[in-house]
Design a protein around this motif. Structure first.
Motif, short mmCIF file in Angstrom:
data_model
loop_
_atom_site.label_atom_id
_atom_site.label_comp_id
_atom_site.label_asym_id
_atom_site.label_seq_id
_atom_site.Cartn_x
_atom_site.Cartn_y
_atom_site.Cartn_z
N SER A 74 0.68 5.66 14.08
CA SER A 74 1.71 4.90 13.39
C SER A 74 1.12 4.15 12.20
O SER A 74 -0.10 4.04 12.06
CB SER A 74 2.37 3.89 14.35
OG SER A 74 1.42 2.92 14.77
N THR A 75 2.01 3.65 11.38
CA THR A 75 1.64 2.75 10.29
C THR A 75 1.88 1.32 10.74
O THR A 75 2.92 1.01 11.34
CB THR A 75 2.46 3.04 9.02
OG1 THR A 75 2.17 4.38 8.59
CG2 THR A 75 2.13 2.07 7.91
N ILE A 76 0.92 0.46 10.47
CA ILE A 76 1.02 -0.95 10.85
C ILE A 76 1.65 -1.72 9.69
O ILE A 76 1.20 -1.63 8.55
CB ILE A 76 -0.35 -1.55 11.20
CG1 ILE A 76 -1.08 -0.68 12.24
CG2 ILE A 76 -0.21 -2.98 11.67
CD1 ILE A 76 -0.38 -0.58 13.57
N GLY A 77 2.68 -2.49 10.00
CA GLY A 77 3.34 -3.26 8.95
C GLY A 77 4.39 -2.44 8.22
O GLY A 77 4.53 -1.23 8.45
N SER A 78 5.12 -3.09 7.35
CA SER A 78 6.20 -2.43 6.61
C SER A 78 6.05 -2.72 5.12
O SER A 78 5.98 -3.87 4.70
CB SER A 78 7.57 -2.94 7.09
OG SER A 78 8.60 -2.47 6.25
N SER A 79 6.01 -1.65 4.33
CA SER A 79 5.92 -1.81 2.89
C SER A 79 7.23 -2.35 2.30
O SER A 79 7.26 -2.80 1.15
CB SER A 79 5.58 -0.47 2.23
OG SER A 79 6.57 0.50 2.53
N MET A 80 8.31 -2.30 3.08
CA MET A 80 9.60 -2.79 2.61
C MET A 80 9.73 -4.30 2.76
O MET A 80 10.63 -4.90 2.18
CB MET A 80 10.73 -2.09 3.39
CG MET A 80 10.70 -0.57 3.30
SD MET A 80 10.81 0.02 1.59
CE MET A 80 12.45 -0.54 1.18
N SER A 81 8.84 -4.89 3.55
CA SER A 81 8.88 -6.33 3.76
C SER A 81 7.89 -7.01 2.83
O SER A 81 6.69 -6.72 2.88
CB SER A 81 8.54 -6.66 5.22
OG SER A 81 8.30 -8.04 5.38
N PRO A 82 8.33 -7.94 1.98
CA PRO A 82 7.40 -8.60 1.05
C PRO A 82 6.23 -9.28 1.73
O PRO A 82 5.10 -9.23 1.24
CB PRO A 82 8.30 -9.62 0.33
CG PRO A 82 9.68 -9.05 0.44
CD PRO A 82 9.71 -8.36 1.77
N ILE A 83 6.45 -9.89 2.88
CA ILE A 83 5.38 -10.60 3.55
C ILE A 83 4.43 -9.66 4.29
O ILE A 83 3.26 -9.97 4.50
CB ILE A 83 5.95 -11.67 4.53
CG1 ILE A 83 4.84 -12.66 4.92
CG2 ILE A 83 6.55 -11.00 5.77
CD1 ILE A 83 5.35 -13.85 5.68
N GLN A 84 4.91 -8.47 4.67
CA GLN A 84 4.07 -7.51 5.37
C GLN A 84 3.39 -6.51 4.43
O GLN A 84 2.41 -5.86 4.81
CB GLN A 84 4.90 -6.73 6.41
CG GLN A 84 5.44 -7.58 7.54
CD GLN A 84 6.11 -6.74 8.61
OE1 GLN A 84 5.60 -5.68 8.98
NE2 GLN A 84 7.26 -7.19 9.09
N HIS A 85 3.91 -6.38 3.24
CA HIS A 85 3.38 -5.40 2.29
C HIS A 85 1.91 -5.70 2.00
O HIS A 85 1.53 -6.85 1.75
CB HIS A 85 4.19 -5.42 1.00
CG HIS A 85 3.60 -4.55 -0.07
ND1 HIS A 85 3.63 -3.16 -0.01
CD2 HIS A 85 2.95 -4.85 -1.23
CE1 HIS A 85 3.04 -2.66 -1.08
NE2 HIS A 85 2.60 -3.67 -1.84
N LEU A 86 1.08 -4.66 2.00
CA LEU A 86 -0.35 -4.81 1.76
C LEU A 86 -0.70 -4.37 0.35
O LEU A 86 -0.09 -3.44 -0.19
CB LEU A 86 -1.15 -3.98 2.77
CG LEU A 86 -0.93 -4.31 4.25
CD1 LEU A 86 -1.71 -3.34 5.13
CD2 LEU A 86 -1.31 -5.75 4.57
N ASP A 87 -1.69 -5.04 -0.22
CA ASP A 87 -2.17 -4.70 -1.56
C ASP A 87 -3.69 -4.70 -1.53
O ASP A 87 -4.32 -5.73 -1.40
CB ASP A 87 -1.65 -5.73 -2.58
CG ASP A 87 -2.07 -5.40 -4.01
OD1 ASP A 87 -2.63 -4.31 -4.22
OD2 ASP A 87 -1.84 -6.25 -4.89
N ARG A 88 -4.27 -3.51 -1.59
CA ARG A 88 -5.72 -3.31 -1.50
C ARG A 88 -6.32 -3.90 -0.22
O ARG A 88 -7.18 -4.78 -0.28
CB ARG A 88 -6.41 -3.85 -2.73
CG ARG A 88 -6.24 -2.99 -3.98
CD ARG A 88 -6.53 -3.76 -5.24
NE ARG A 88 -5.44 -4.69 -5.57
CZ ARG A 88 -5.50 -5.57 -6.56
NH1 ARG A 88 -6.58 -5.64 -7.32
NH2 ARG A 88 -4.46 -6.36 -6.80
N PRO A 89 -5.88 -3.43 0.92
CA PRO A 89 -6.43 -3.91 2.19
C PRO A 89 -7.84 -3.36 2.41
O PRO A 89 -8.02 -2.20 2.74
CB PRO A 89 -5.45 -3.37 3.23
CG PRO A 89 -4.92 -2.11 2.61
CD PRO A 89 -4.86 -2.39 1.12
N ARG A 90 -8.86 -4.20 2.23
CA ARG A 90 -10.24 -3.71 2.18
C ARG A 90 -10.91 -3.60 3.54
O ARG A 90 -11.72 -2.70 3.76
CB ARG A 90 -11.08 -4.61 1.27
CG ARG A 90 -10.61 -4.60 -0.18
CD ARG A 90 -11.56 -5.36 -1.06
NE ARG A 90 -11.04 -5.49 -2.42
CZ ARG A 90 -11.17 -4.58 -3.36
NH1 ARG A 90 -11.82 -3.45 -3.11
NH2 ARG A 90 -10.66 -4.76 -4.57
#
Length: 387
Positions: free
Chosen positions: A241-257
């Motif tokens: 599965s994918t963790i989190g939701s890209s549709m949710s502003p607070i859950q969206h990830l940006d460069r998760p290192r």
């Protein structure tokens, strides 16, 4: 003077003097690695060992001065001996049976290694992991390998495979299989500690895999800094599965290192582009966010490595703020564990051992060093430490 007293010798007024003194000792590592012959890549993993250097004739003072009472031992021996067993001093647990609170501890730099860009040293140490019995793994992203240091530090092993190009992070499962993300080849390489290669995990929509962590039942979690996804996989790499939701502003990830999993199987990811830490439960549900962009207490600027202690409190390498910060498991800021005042510069990978040795890879443009801090302050009374 015993080896455990090295930190007292290095307690100089200026952090630069502390690091400089450690570097003079650690420079001897270069000589050891230069004894190796050049290594070629093959389709299977290789390991390259350095012969053991005998150190029994050295006195404790010799370890600091570079002299050996007339023996043939030299700075090679001195440098390696200073890397003592990470769990060799466990009086805190045996005497009190309690974990000291990190907000009452003070860091002392006790070891530095691999700071010159020569063979065997680190081009860019993107991650570090302690694997028990004094042994640690350090990912060298530029060197396309993982370096292994044993409990006494008198030999080293380099791991690599033909698929390990731009390795970034490392994790080990319960079967002692070493997992290393390889950004350039879009896969997770796998091998055993003896160097035996295992089929890498490919073709699961990785674009630039970065962080990797192992959770309950050896599930694997991988972050991708291009797709901005955090995904869960079975042991064999099968997508779950994918963790989190890209549709949710607070859950969206940006460069998760980087990503880690705590003792409660919560999944914790450093969301670098959003200057925060995101926490998800074992089912992948969003729990909370930690931090925001800034330089103040509790704020972050491009967080990198993340790890937890045995109580699930969270430790973050705050990369561009030149510090490592400590948060409670609920996300409350507690304190900065080490900062630029302690000789830290752009920290990347972090790992905390059970006896409160903090391993941090750091450097300027590239992380050429691993710093080891002892977070237990010899200046605090037992009452002050164990609250």
């Amino acid at each position: 003077m015993s080896t455990i007293e090295v930190s007292n010798v290095m307690s100089q007024p200026e952090p630069s003097q502390i690091v400089s003194a450690k570097r003079r000792v650690s420079s001897a590592l270069d000589k050891i690695f230069r004894k190796k012959s050049s290594i070629g890549f093959s389709s299977t993993a290789f390991t390259s060992s350095i012969p053991h250097t005998h150190i029994d004739a050295l006195t404790d003072d010799d370890l600091l001065t570079g002299h050996s009472n007339g023996s043939d031992s030299g700075p090679d021996d001195d440098a390696m001996t200073l890397w003592s067993s990470m769990e060799g001093n466990t009086y805190i647990h045996s005497m009190f049976g309690n974990q000291p609170h990190l907000n009452n501890l003070s860091p002392e730099l006790v070891w530095v290694f691999s700071y010159k860009r020569k063979f065997g040293c680190l081009g860019d140490a993107s991650d570090v992991m302690y694997i028990g019995d004094g042994r640690s793994l350090v990912v060298d992203m530029i060197g396309n390998r993982v370096l292994h240091f044993d409990k006494r530090g008198i030999s080293s092993i380099a791991y690599s495979t033909e698929d390990m190009i731009e390795p970034w992070a490392v994790a080990v499962n319960t079967e002692d299989v070493i997992h290393v993300t390889a950004r350039k080849t879009k896969c997770v390489t796998r091998f055993l500690k003896n160097g035996e290669s295992i089929t890498p995990i490919k073709n699961v929509n990785f674009t630039t895999p970065s962080g990797v962590a192992i959770g309950k039942n050896d599930q694997m979690f991988v972050s991708d800094v291009t797709t901005n996804l955090l995904t869960a996989h079975e042991t064999d790499g099968t997508f779950i599965s994918t963790i989190g939701s890209s549709m949710s502003p607070i859950q969206h990830l940006d460069r998760p290192r980087y990503v880690t999993v705590d003792n409660s199987n919560n999944i914790i990811v450093s969301d670098s582009g959003n200057h925060s830490i995101k926490v998800f439960d074992s089912e992948g549900n969003f729990v909370h966010k930690i931090g925001e962009r800034g330089k103040g207490e509790g704020q972050l600027k491009f967080p990198y490595g993340v790890c937890t202690d045995t109580s699930d409190n969270i430790i973050v390498a705050d990369h561009y703020n030149d510090r490592v910060s400590f948060f409670s498991k609920s996300g409350q800021f507690i304190r900065h564990l080490v900062t630029s005042l302690d000789g830290l510069n752009h920290p990347q990978g972090v790992y905390l051992t059970s006896n409160f040795r903090l391993l941090v890879t750091h450097g300027g443009l590239k992380a050429h060093e691993v710093l080891v801090y002892d977070l237990r302050s010899s200046q605090l009374s037992e009452k002050e430490v164990f609250v």
